[in-house]
Design a protein around this motif. Structure first.
Motif, PDB file in Angstrom:
ATOM      1  N   VAL A 101      57.721  24.262  37.219  1.00  0.00           N
ATOM      2  CA  VAL A 101      56.877  24.942  36.228  1.00  0.00           C
ATOM      3  C   VAL A 101      55.362  24.890  37.191  1.00  0.00           C
ATOM      4  CG1 VAL A 101      55.227  24.371  33.981  1.00  0.00           C
ATOM      5  CG2 VAL A 101      57.610  23.457  34.381  1.00  0.00           C
ATOM      6  N   THR A 102      54.888  26.042  36.815  1.00  0.00           N
ATOM      7  CA  THR A 102      53.506  26.458  37.528  1.00  0.00           C
ATOM      8  C   THR A 102      52.503  26.902  36.527  1.00  0.00           C
ATOM      9  OG1 THR A 102      54.359  29.002  37.929  1.00  0.00           O
ATOM     10  CG2 THR A 102      54.857  27.367  39.584  1.00  0.00           C
ATOM     11  N   LEU A 103      51.383  27.047  37.251  1.00  0.00           N
ATOM     12  CA  LEU A 103      50.244  27.797  36.309  1.00  0.00           C
ATOM     13  C   LEU A 103      49.734  29.007  36.857  1.00  0.00           C
ATOM     14  CD1 LEU A 103      48.716  26.323  33.682  1.00  0.00           C
ATOM     15  CD2 LEU A 103      46.847  25.790  35.574  1.00  0.00           C
ATOM     16  N   THR A 104      49.577  29.981  35.841  1.00  0.00           N
ATOM     17  CA  THR A 104      48.969  31.024  36.418  1.00  0.00           C
ATOM     18  C   THR A 104      47.653  30.990  37.231  1.00  0.00           C
ATOM     19  OG1 THR A 104      50.118  32.261  34.438  1.00  0.00           O
ATOM     20  CG2 THR A 104      48.234  33.416  35.408  1.00  0.00           C
ATOM     21  N   ARG A 105      47.567  31.341  38.232  1.00  0.00           N
ATOM     22  CA  ARG A 105      46.199  30.865  39.085  1.00  0.00           C
ATOM     23  C   ARG A 105      45.911  32.254  39.788  1.00  0.00           C
ATOM     24  NH1 ARG A 105      47.202  25.492  42.048  1.00  0.00           N
ATOM     25  NH2 ARG A 105      45.251  26.079  42.972  1.00  0.00           N
ATOM     26  N   ARG A 106      44.479  32.456  39.989  1.00  0.00           N
ATOM     27  CA  ARG A 106      44.105  33.386  40.746  1.00  0.00           C
ATOM     28  C   ARG A 106      44.309  33.366  42.259  1.00  0.00           C
ATOM     29  NH1 ARG A 106      40.353  32.898  36.665  1.00  0.00           N
ATOM     30  NH2 ARG A 106      39.452  31.349  37.671  1.00  0.00           N
ATOM     31  N   PHE A 107      44.476  32.141  42.803  1.00  0.00           N
ATOM     32  CA  PHE A 107      44.914  31.808  44.294  1.00  0.00           C
ATOM     33  C   PHE A 107      45.797  30.808  44.186  1.00  0.00           C
ATOM     34  CE2 PHE A 107      40.132  32.133  43.730  1.00  0.00           C
ATOM     35  CZ  PHE A 107      39.988  33.630  44.828  1.00  0.00           C
TER      36      PHE A 107
END
Length: 292
Positions: free
Chosen positions: A272-278
Motif C-alpha cells: 500500500v502506497t500513498l499518492t505523492r508528488r515526490f
C-alpha cells in the motif's frame, strides 16, 4: 482576496494535536493568550469556531476537524518537500517499509530481495497494526506498507493498493501427524487444527469450507501471528492452515509436510502506497514487475 496566514494555522494545528492550550504554549515558549489570539484570528478568517471548551479540555468542532485534516496535509507536504529535496543527490537513499506484525517474514524477504545487499540503499523496517502503519504512511513516515487486506480509499486518504502475490493455503504438519493418511476430509475430521484468528480472510474461507464439508474440526489453537503458527506446527501441536511460503524452510528440510491445498482459500499480499508528488525512486524499483 485576503492572504491566508499559515502561522495562525500552525498554532491551531499544534493545539489540536496537543489537546491542551497550556501545554502547547509551554512547548512553543509563548503565553497562552498569544496562542489563543492566533486561533481566534484564524476562526474569524474562516468564519467558524474550531474548538469548543468542555471543562479544561478543548474539543474540535466539526469545522475544526475539517481544518485539522487540511492542516495535516499541508504540513505533511512541507515535510515531504524538505525531506525529498535535502536527500536528493545523496549517495545512499533510504526506503521506509512498514509491515503488518503478523505477516510472514518469508514474504518480507521476497519483497526486499531486489535491494538486499545494495550499498546505495538503506532499508528501514517498521512493524505494527494495520491502523498504526497506515497512519504512519499518511504522515509520510513510511514509503510503503505490506499488508494482507487492502484499506479503503477515498478522497481524504488516497491509498493505492498494489496486489503483489496470491498464495494458496494448505494444511501443513509434521510427518508424524501425516503418517496415516493424506485425505483432506479425514485430516480435517481427525487431526487438531491450528487456525488464524476469526477476522482474517483465510479463517473465513476455512470456516466456509468445513461448513460445506459438514466437518466440525478440533481446534488446537487460534493464532494471530504466522510466525507463532509456524512454531506450533513444528512442535506437532496440530496441522496449520497457512500459505506454504510461511514454512518454506521447514518444507525444504522435511521437518514439515504440505498435506493438501485447501480449495478456494488463498492469502493475498498487498503493498500500500500513498499518492505523492515526490515518490521514492527505490519504491518504484521494488514494485516494478511485481504487481499482479
Amino acid at each position: 482576496m485576503v492572504e491566508f496566514n499559515y502561522h495562525h494555522l500552525r498554532y491551531f494545528w499544534a493545539v489540536a494535536h496537543d489537546g491542551n492550550l497550556t501545554r502547547t504554549a509551554e512547548r512553543l515558549n509563548l503565553s497562552q493568550s498569544a496562542v489563543s489570539v492566533q486561533i481566534k484570528q484564524l476562526e474569524a478568517h474562516l468564519g467558524h469556531a474550531l474548538f469548543e471548551r468542555r471543562g479544561r479540555q478543548l474539543i474540535l468542532t466539526e469545522a475544526g476537524r475539517i481544518a485539522l485534516d487540511h492542516a495535516d496535509a499541508i504540513f505533511s507536504a512541507g515535510r515531504e518537500l524538505i525531506s525529498t529535496l535535502q536527500e536528493k543527490g545523496r549517495s545512499r537513499e533510504a526506503i521506509r517499509i512498514g509491515a503488518l506484525a503478523t505477516l510472514s517474514r518469508n514474504f518480507h524477504m521476497e519483497f526486499l530481495r531486489p535491494i538486499l545487499g545494495r550499498q546505495d540503499v538503506e532499508i528501514i523496517l517498521r512493524s505494527g497494526t494495520s491502523a498504526d502503519l497506515l497512519t504512519a504512511l499518511e504522515a509520510l513516515n513510511l514509503d510503503v506498507v505490506l499488508i494482507n487486506r487492502p484499506p479503503l480509499r477515498d478522497a481524504v486518504t488516497p491509498f493505492v493498493s498494489h496486489r503483489l502475490s496470491e498464495q494458496p493455503v494448505s494444511l501443513v504438519g509434521t510427518p508424524d501427524l501425516l503418517r496415516d493418511t493424506s485425505d483432506l476430509n479425514a485430516l480435517l475430521a481427525t487431526q487438531p487444527i491450528i487456525l488464524p484468528t476469526a477476522d482474517t480472510g483465510v479463517r473465513i474461507g476455512f470456516d466456509a469450507l468445513t461448513e460445506r464439508l459438514g466437518i466440525r474440526p478440533q481446534i488446537a489453537a487460534e493464532v494471530e501471528d504466522m510466525a507463532m503458527m509456524r512454531l506450533l506446527a513444528r512442535e506437532g501441536i496440530g496441522l496449520a492452515v497457512l500459505p506454504p511460503i510461511v514454512v518454506q524452510d521447514e518444507l525444504s528440510t522435511g521437518k514439515l509436510i504440505e498435506a493438501d491445498r485447501l480449495p478456494g482459500i488463498g492469502e493475498t499480499f498487498f503493498a500500500v502506497t500513498l499518492t505523492r508528488r515526490f515518490p521514492n525512486p527505490i519504491l518504484s524499483q521494488l514494485l516494478e514487475d511485481r504487481v499482479l
